[in-house]
Enzyme design. Sequence first.
Site, PDB file in Angstrom:
ATOM      1  CG  ASP A   1      80.884 -49.791  11.004  1.00 12.01           C
ATOM      2  OD1 ASP A   1      80.736 -49.030  11.977  1.00 12.01           O
ATOM      3  OD2 ASP A   1      80.192 -49.741   9.975  1.00 12.01           O
TER       4      ASP A   1
ATOM      5  CG  ASP B   1      80.374 -55.425  12.498  1.00 13.18           C
ATOM      6  OD1 ASP B   1      80.916 -56.488  12.128  1.00 13.18           O
ATOM      7  OD2 ASP B   1      79.515 -54.829  11.810  1.00 13.18           O
TER       8      ASP B   1
ATOM      9  CG  HIS C   1      77.465 -50.850  14.061  1.00 12.07           C
ATOM     10  ND1 HIS C   1      77.557 -50.443  12.760  1.00 12.07           N
ATOM     11  CD2 HIS C   1      77.976 -52.119  14.093  1.00 12.07           C
ATOM     12  CE1 HIS C   1      78.093 -51.415  12.022  1.00 12.07           C
ATOM     13  NE2 HIS C   1      78.340 -52.447  12.820  1.00 12.07           N
TER      14      HIS C   1
ATOM     15  CG  ASP D   1      78.461 -45.860  16.642  1.00 16.37           C
ATOM     16  OD1 ASP D   1      77.560 -46.576  16.154  1.00 16.37           O
ATOM     17  OD2 ASP D   1      79.527 -45.616  16.046  1.00 16.37           O
TER      18      ASP D   1
ATOM     19  NE  ARG E   1      67.673 -47.984  18.386  1.00 14.50           N
ATOM     20  CZ  ARG E   1      68.509 -47.740  17.378  1.00 14.50           C
ATOM     21  NH1 ARG E   1      69.802 -47.537  17.610  1.00 14.50           N
ATOM     22  NH2 ARG E   1      68.072 -47.715  16.139  1.00 14.50           N
TER      23      ARG E   1
ATOM     24  CB  SER F   1      71.809 -45.870   9.531  1.00 13.59           C
ATOM     25  OG  SER F   1      72.976 -46.459   9.035  1.00 13.59           O
ATOM     26  CB  SER F   2      67.696 -45.975  12.941  1.00 14.62           C
ATOM     27  OG  SER F   2      68.643 -45.485  13.872  1.00 14.62           O
TER      28      SER F   2
ATOM     29  CB  CYS G   1      79.697 -44.626  11.633  1.00 15.36           C
ATOM     30  SG  CYS G   1      78.282 -45.042  12.636  1.00 15.36           S
TER      31      CYS G   1
HETATM   32  N1  ABU Z   1      75.952 -47.942  11.888  1.00 13.68           N
HETATM   33  C1  ABU Z   1      75.147 -47.400  12.885  1.00 13.68           C
HETATM   34  C2  ABU Z   1      73.661 -47.618  12.592  1.00 13.68           C
HETATM   35  C3  ABU Z   1      72.864 -47.760  13.839  1.00 13.68           C
HETATM   36  C4  ABU Z   1      71.397 -47.475  13.662  1.00 13.68           C
HETATM   37  O1  ABU Z   1      70.885 -47.541  12.538  1.00 13.68           O
HETATM   38  O2  ABU Z   1      70.714 -47.144  14.643  1.00 13.68           O
END
Ligand code: ABU
Length: 378
Positions: A109, A195, A246, A248, A265, A301-302, A354
């Site tokens: 990050d 970031d 982010h 990734d 997405r 995070s997701s 990450c």
């Molecule tokens: N740091 C990555 C988190 C991205 C997401 O929650 O999709």
Amino acid sequence: MNQPAVRVNSWNEWDPLREIVVGVADNACFEPSEPGYRPALRDTDAPFPTGPKPAEMIDRANAQLDGLAAVLEAQGVTVRRPDAIDLRSALRTPTFEVDNQYCVVCPRDVMITLGNEIVEASMSRRARYFEYQAYRTLVYEYWNADPNMVWTVAPKPTMADSMYRQDFWDWPLAERHARMHESEFCVTQDEVVFDAADMNRFGRDIVVQESMTTNRAGIRWLKRHLEPRGFRVHPVHFPLDFFPSHIDCTFVPLRPGLILTNPERPLREGEEQMFLGNDWELVDVPQPTSTNEEMPRYCQSSKWLSMNVLSISPTKVVCEEREKPLQDLLDKLGFEVVPVPFRDVFEYGGSLHCATWDVNREGTAEDYFPDLDYTPVV
Ligand code: ABU
């Protein structure tokens, strides 16, 4: 043994990996609520915890981070670790105060290698403003050892209240949907904010996501800084990600011609043309093995941390051990998969990509987009 003079060299996300930094969880704290961030528990309205994380949580995360480091070393990769800096004291700067910092688990990050250059990102959150300090011992080592290494520190934003759009957090989902093409999030456009993890590297082409953590001024700064150095910088948008932060877990290049994509997405219409017009294939990943509700309790995070994989080479990928559907896809696509347990790291903001920052990969600056129509900034 003498170290080679070229220590810093990494042009993309997939070339054979030689040296990498893996984060550490020492001294980590719960991320504080601040104008650019509102942590919340998934299962209750109870307040999110504050202050230092309990020792047993830190030990569990460190065990998995150390495990990743050992796996990479067994693959012949040199692994480095950041300094375990003090994160627990309150900070007071001329423009903001915060009760504690966060952690140094996710170097991706903060730090990015762009060829022979290391860039320290401006960052977007108060609790992460000074995170670069954990990497300075390493950066000085590279800078002293490698005469061609270029070290750049992006402008530090004020992170004053005025840098943030506080009502962002209260927009109902229907309003977010209606505004999804505006790319206005919790940071305003007045200061340079980015970031490092909002970027993907494709040789001389850098793809950068506009997000909650990277604004248009940040992208303009990257363009003006990188284009004279021979890079082309391409902003991208994922309008159905209402809380983008982010790239990734959304758009993950794995080898020349192949990008893993997030089926929930999609790219803004028209932006896929750059890739499809240059013979890149976009392959949707399968659903993760956990729903968002099933993610670890303090993880912000997701569920798409599932696709936050780390390439050891264009044919070998490290993947979280539970993500069997993704492992099967990678296998079908011709990759050797190295499974690693990593769920105890999730609550520190990321998974395998990450939690790492590659400093040296084999390879040079290639042009993977020969049929691109590109106008640099003037
Ligand atoms: N740091 C990555 C988190 C991205 C997401 O929650 O999709």
